[in-house]
Design a protein around this motif. Structure first.
Motif, PDB file in Angstrom:
ATOM      1  N   ALA A   1      -5.695   9.259   0.016  1.00  0.00           N
ATOM      2  CA  ALA A   1      -4.684   8.486   0.516  1.00  0.00           C
ATOM      3  C   ALA A   1      -3.535   9.183   0.470  1.00  0.00           C
ATOM      4  O   ALA A   1      -2.716   9.115   1.688  1.00  0.00           O
TER       5      ALA A   1
ATOM      6  N   GLY B   1      -5.405   3.488  -0.771  1.00  0.00           N
ATOM      7  CA  GLY B   1      -3.942   3.260  -0.866  1.00  0.00           C
ATOM      8  C   GLY B   1      -3.515   1.921  -1.258  1.00  0.00           C
ATOM      9  O   GLY B   1      -2.438   1.680  -1.204  1.00  0.00           O
TER      10      GLY B   1
ATOM     11  N   ASN C   1       0.848  -1.137   0.167  1.00  0.00           N
ATOM     12  CA  ASN C   1      -0.095   0.131   0.134  1.00  0.00           C
ATOM     13  C   ASN C   1       0.831   1.238  -0.034  1.00  0.00           C
ATOM     14  O   ASN C   1       2.043   1.187   0.004  1.00  0.00           O
ATOM     15  N   LEU C   2       0.460   2.384  -0.037  1.00  0.00           N
ATOM     16  CA  LEU C   2       0.995   3.763  -0.068  1.00  0.00           C
ATOM     17  C   LEU C   2       1.954   4.008   0.989  1.00  0.00           C
ATOM     18  O   LEU C   2       2.922   4.588   1.068  1.00  0.00           O
TER      19      LEU C   2
END
Length: 395
Positions: free
Chosen positions: A329, A377, A228-229
């Protein structure tokens, strides 16, 4: 054998703080497992839960298949090394090493044998008569490790043991710790906020944020395929460049240009269109005339700052006004596009003739693109079974 399993473990406190939420992972026998994340993310709480200094409010922990609920810390056969080293200042090094063995009532001859063996292994045999105040930081760290090792536990637990050392000594001790753990083969859980330590020391890494495990994988996996981010922004120095964009069929529109996706990646994305976040590692951005392989896109940027580190050169780039909407996000992260202008970092050849104020033509490698959902995200475009396991993707 010493395998540790956490199954949906949570820890809340009386003031309502939920320090750990639904943590699930396995520490395999003999591996060096790293818990890494920013301050306050729950790393030390997890370590305290494993050793038994705290009890979970939900979930269960297992050691070699045996539930640890109700098992006293002294009966878990684990040894902990603290950030402060916690050495007894009035005792010599030899007495500090011998102390846990004397508490267990071992014969004097065995205590002396274990102390001598451990001191020789750590290279502190000539320090046995000294007291902690007469030792350097690195020597104290070795003594603290020795006091844990001399017990011959099933598990070592290390809570930021190198954070009090200067940068040069910390780098040296990382190598020594990794080498020592390989020789001993003892299951080790190591807590750090330093992602360089995590990536260089660990067999596998668990990345935490706000009490939740974001991703578990080898250092290579979490770097190459961040779940994810948050992982993308936390792992890597400098961090991954994150750019809002818009996906429309096989075309990704970014402030730096248009990226045409290949059929395989487009197939993985399914019918997903709309606002996304693109990620580009600094090493994937090169000078256009130095690009050996075909590039996915070229763009121009002005050099704002040059960081030359001898073997590496990082160019901080101003691409220009940001023309795409900011993703929710990205707004939650401490990195990303600058306000009103897009700024990127490129890792260039250290011999490149690049100066502040230069206008450069840059290229992006064809296999460089990471894509993330702009709302959640989460990483996009994974083939089935390809994504590294994560317990919590939500930002």
């Amino acid at each position: 054998m010493a395998e540790i399993v956490l199954d949906q473990v949570s820890k809340g406190f009386a003031d309502g703080t939920l320090a750990v939420r639904d943590a699930s992972f396995t520490v395999h026998d003999g591996e060096l497992f790293i818990l890494v994340g920013p301050s306050g993310c729950g790393k030390s709480t997890l370590l305290n839960l494993i050793v038994g200094l705290e009890s979970p409010t939900a979930g269960e922990l297992y050691l070699d298949g045996r539930p640890l609920s109700g098992v006293d810390p002294k009966d878990r056969d684990m040894a902990m090394v603290f950030q402060s080293y916690a050495l007894y200042p009035h005792l010599t090094v030899a007495d500090n090493l011998a102390f846990p063995l004397k508490l267990r009532g071992l014969p004097k001859a065995e205590i002396q044998s274990r102390v001598s063996e451990t001191a020789a292994l750590l290279g502190i045999g000539d320090l046995l008569g000294r007291r902690p105040q007469n030792l350097s930081g690195g020597q104290r760290q070795r003594v603290a490790m020795g006091r844990a090792m001399v017990r011959r536990p099933k598990v070592f637990l290390l809570d930021e043991p190198l954070s009090n050392l200067d940068a040069q000594l910390r780098a040296l001790m990382r190598v020594e710790l990794a080498s020592l753990q390989r020789r001993l083969g003892t299951t080790t859980v190591y807590v750090t906020h330093d992602q360089t330590e995590a990536m260089t020391l660990g067999d596998r890494v668990a990345i935490l944020r706000a009490g939740e495990v974001q991703q578990v994988g080898t250092p290579r996996e979490v770097y190459a395929r961040p779940a994810n981010l948050f992982v993308a922004s936390f792992i890597g120095t400098p961090t991954m460049n994150l750019i809002p964009g818009r996906l429309d069929c096989d075309r990704l529109a970014l402030p730096i240009g248009e990226w045409v996706l290949g059929p395989d990646r487009r197939h993985r994305l399914g019918a997903r269109d709309g606002v996304v976040v693109a990620g580009l590692r600094p090493e994937c951005i090169t000078l256009a005339d130095a690009q050996g392989a075909p590039s996915a896109m070229d763009f121009e940027a002005r050099v704002e700052l040059v960081d030359w580190l001898g073997a590496e050169l990082f160019a901080h780039l101003d691409v220009g006004p940001q023309s795409f909407e900011t993703s929710p996000a990205l707004a939650a992260l401490p990195v990303g596009p600058g306000i009103g202008r897009l700024r990127l970092v490129a890792r260039l050849d250290p011999g490149a003739a690049v100066s502040e104020g230069d206008h450069l033509r840059l290229a992006v490698a064809d296999d460089a693109l990471h894509l993330f959902d702009a709302a959640t995200g989460r990483r996009l475009g994974e083939a089935p079974g390809e994504s590294t396991r994560t317990r919590s993707d939500a930002l």
